[in-house]
Design an enzyme around this catalytic site. Structure first.
Site, PDB file in Angstrom:
ATOM      1  N   HIS A   1       0.833  -1.207   0.000  1.00  0.00           N
ATOM      2  CA  HIS A   1       0.000   0.000   0.000  1.00  0.00           C
ATOM      3  C   HIS A   1       0.872   1.265   0.000  1.00  0.00           C
ATOM      4  CE1 HIS A   1      -3.683   2.328   1.087  1.00  0.00           C
ATOM      5  NE2 HIS A   1      -2.778   3.147   1.579  1.00  0.00           N
ATOM      6  N   GLU A   2       1.773   1.339   0.973  1.00  0.00           N
ATOM      7  CA  GLU A   2       2.576   2.558   1.106  1.00  0.00           C
ATOM      8  C   GLU A   2       3.556   2.703  -0.061  1.00  0.00           C
ATOM      9  OE1 GLU A   2       1.315   4.483   3.096  1.00  0.00           O
ATOM     10  OE2 GLU A   2       0.274   3.136   4.488  1.00  0.00           O
TER      11      GLU A   2
ATOM     12  N   GLU B   1      -4.851   7.357  -3.156  1.00  0.00           N
ATOM     13  CA  GLU B   1      -5.345   6.048  -2.713  1.00  0.00           C
ATOM     14  C   GLU B   1      -5.580   5.109  -3.888  1.00  0.00           C
ATOM     15  OE1 GLU B   1      -5.355   4.734   0.273  1.00  0.00           O
ATOM     16  OE2 GLU B   1      -4.516   6.591   1.035  1.00  0.00           O
TER      17      GLU B   1
ATOM     18  N   HIS C   1       1.888   4.502  -2.809  1.00  0.00           N
ATOM     19  CA  HIS C   1       1.962   5.957  -2.616  1.00  0.00           C
ATOM     20  C   HIS C   1       3.340   6.479  -3.038  1.00  0.00           C
ATOM     21  CE1 HIS C   1      -1.826   6.626  -0.603  1.00  0.00           C
ATOM     22  NE2 HIS C   1      -1.567   5.786   0.380  1.00  0.00           N
TER      23      HIS C   1
HETATM   24 ZN    ZN Z   1      -2.988   5.178   1.791  1.00  0.00          ZN
END
Ligand code: ZN
Length: 501
Positions: free
Chosen positions: A264-265, A294, A268
């Site tokens: 997830h990170e 997101e 980003h």
């Molecule tokens: Zn996030």
């Protein structure tokens, strides 16, 4: 008008420097700072916030922007320079509406709130946290009043998703809820079990750490541009396009938590690292749409990270890291385990289907708080009741309920809806990617994420703040934000894993 525009650029670069410095202080606060540094850090952050705010709202900046109006009008609207002036004006006008004292007070309360939250969560004690949360809500309502908005939530949402209204967000989340509730019910009713016991066991933190560094390198995050640390609540922050800070957490009993937080990170980080370097030290260089942000993190975490082809390559790497726990577990079992759908208490550990119900619940509670329908002190009860309705579970304590997320402790109201709307956008982008990269499964199965990354860079990342989600989607699929592609993706996934839906 070279000198005026040059003057503007210098001021905007300094504003960016201050913002990134603040991000670095906040990163340090959550990863490295000894606990005793808390009170001083709150003041340091508040000071930086005040200086930045005063510069951004200053009469001089306003005069420069006014002088540049004819120049701006002479430029093509989609040029970098026109976008720069337009976005600087938007930031300036927003800042003008908010007194610097209020801005600093919000920053101070956010930092204090976060320290209080960490302690309250550890002892599952909402009462301890209540005064801090009440303060945050009060300050955010005062902030909202600075704008003459149709709905008091609009200005809060606008901070995370510029231009989106509460009505638009509500509409999209209602549509998502209507699609997801029956899907979850179908899985629960089917009684079909998926064995995910392989994800629970003995996973020493230092071996997880080594594995996740290896994974991050292959994603591919370029060497010398990132670091990975451990925190209570995983996050990513960019100090520059070539200085990306990723955090995750290591639970020695559960492999999936840290692994998917990393994906997830890293999603980003790939986004921030993919911004056109020419936009660095300008407001265009910091992507500000959390829906787009997101969409990138969730795409890497889910569409990629729960994909069979992806694990074809990476599962042997994971097995090598944990031969005792996973040596005897085959790929199919592991892949099914990471796609298990089951209502659970913690949002960040939730499967990709029920995840959205966690988000929608928070969005609805935020609206009620802001509309004054719900008192902050009644939040735990309201949380638990809604949780029962959406996820069918009795919340055992506030650490597993209302206290689990960092967001409200730092006054981030308006953030949550962007997670699920980002999911919807990830569904639209994923369909476009599938069509544009017919060999993607093959590439993923060989651990080649380069073509996917290039596609994302070309169509999303490089624009930084220049394009909104609508702007990106208009170019890629010729449509506004829609939830159907994402719901289609979820239904297919549930059908593949559970044979229902
Ligand atoms: Zn996030």
């Amino acid at each position: 008008m070279p000198s005026v525009i040059e003057d503007l650029r210098i001021r905007l670069a300094e504003l960016e420097d201050l913002e990134r410095a603040r991000s670095l202080l906040a990163w340090d606060e959550r990863t490295m700072m000894p606990q005793g540094g808390g009170p001083a850090r709150s003041e340091q952050i508040a000071t930086l916030e005040r200086i930045r705010h005063e510069m951004l709202a200053s009469d001089e900046l306003g005069r420069l922007l006014e002088e540049l109006r004819p120049h701006e009008e002479s430029l093509p609207a989609d040029s970098d320079e026109a976008a720069l002036i337009r976005i600087a004006r938007r930031d300036h006008e927003k800042a003008r509406r908010v007194p610097a004292d209020l801005k600093a007070e919000i920053a101070r309360a956010a930092s204090r709130g976060e320290h209080a939250w960490l302690e309250a969560r550890a002892s599952a004690d909402f009462e301890e946290f209540l005064p801090y949360l009440e303060r945050n809500v009060e300050l955010k309502l005062r902030y909202s009043e600075c704008f003459e908005a149709e709905h008091p939530y609009d200005p809060l949402l606008d901070d995370y998703e510029p231009g989106m209204t509460t009505a638009e967000a509500s509409q999209l989340l209602e549509e998502l809820k209507a699609g997801i509730m029956p899907l979850v019910a179908a899985v629960v009713e089917s009684g079909n079990g998926v064995d995910d016991s392989c994800l629970y066991g003995d996973f020493p933190a230092e071996r997880q750490e080594r594995l996740l560094h290896e994974l991050a390198r292959e994603l591919p995050l370029p060497p010398g541009t990132w670091r990975l640390d451990a925190t209570a609540h995983p996050f990513q922050t960019a100090i520059a396009t070539t200085d990306l800070r990723i955090t995750t957490r290591y639970d020695e009993r559960n492999l999936a938590g840290g692994l998917f937080a990393l994906l997830h990170e890293a999603g980003h980080a790939l986004y921030e690292g993919g911004v056109d370097p020419a936009l660095e030290r300008t407001p265009l260089g910091s992507p500000d749409s959390l829906v787009l942000h997101e969409s990138q993190s969730r795409l890497l975490e889910n569409q990629v990270g729960r994909n069979a082809a992806f694990w074809w390559h990476f599962y042997p790497v994971v097995q090598r890291a944990f031969p005792e726990a996973l040596g005897g577990v085959d790929l199919r079992t592991f892949h099914r385990a990471v796609n298990k759908v089951r209502p659970s208490f913690i949002r960040v550990g939730a499967d990709e289907v029920t995840y959205n119900l966690h988000v929608i619940l928070r969005f609805e509670l935020e609206l009620e708080l802001v509309e004054g329908v719900l008192a902050v002190s009644d939040l735990p009860e309201a949380w638990n009741e809604r949780f029962r309705g959406y996820l069918g579970l009795e919340v055992p304590d506030d650490a597993n309920g209302v206290l689990q997320d960092v967001h409200w402790s730092e006054g981030s109201f308006g953030y949550f809806p962007t997670y699920s709307i980002g999911n919807a956008v990830s569904g639209q982008l994923w369909e476009a990617i599938r069509a544009a990269l017919p060999d993607l499964d093959d590439e993923l199965a060989h651990g080649e994420l380069g073509p996917l990354r290039e596609w994302l860079r070309e169509h999303v990342h490089r624009f930084g703040r220049k394009l909104s989600p609508a702007g990106v989607l208009e170019r890629v699929v010729g449509e506004p934000i829609r939830v159907d592609p994402y719901l289609r993706y979820l239904r297919e996934k549930v059908k593949e894993t559970y044979g229902v839906g």
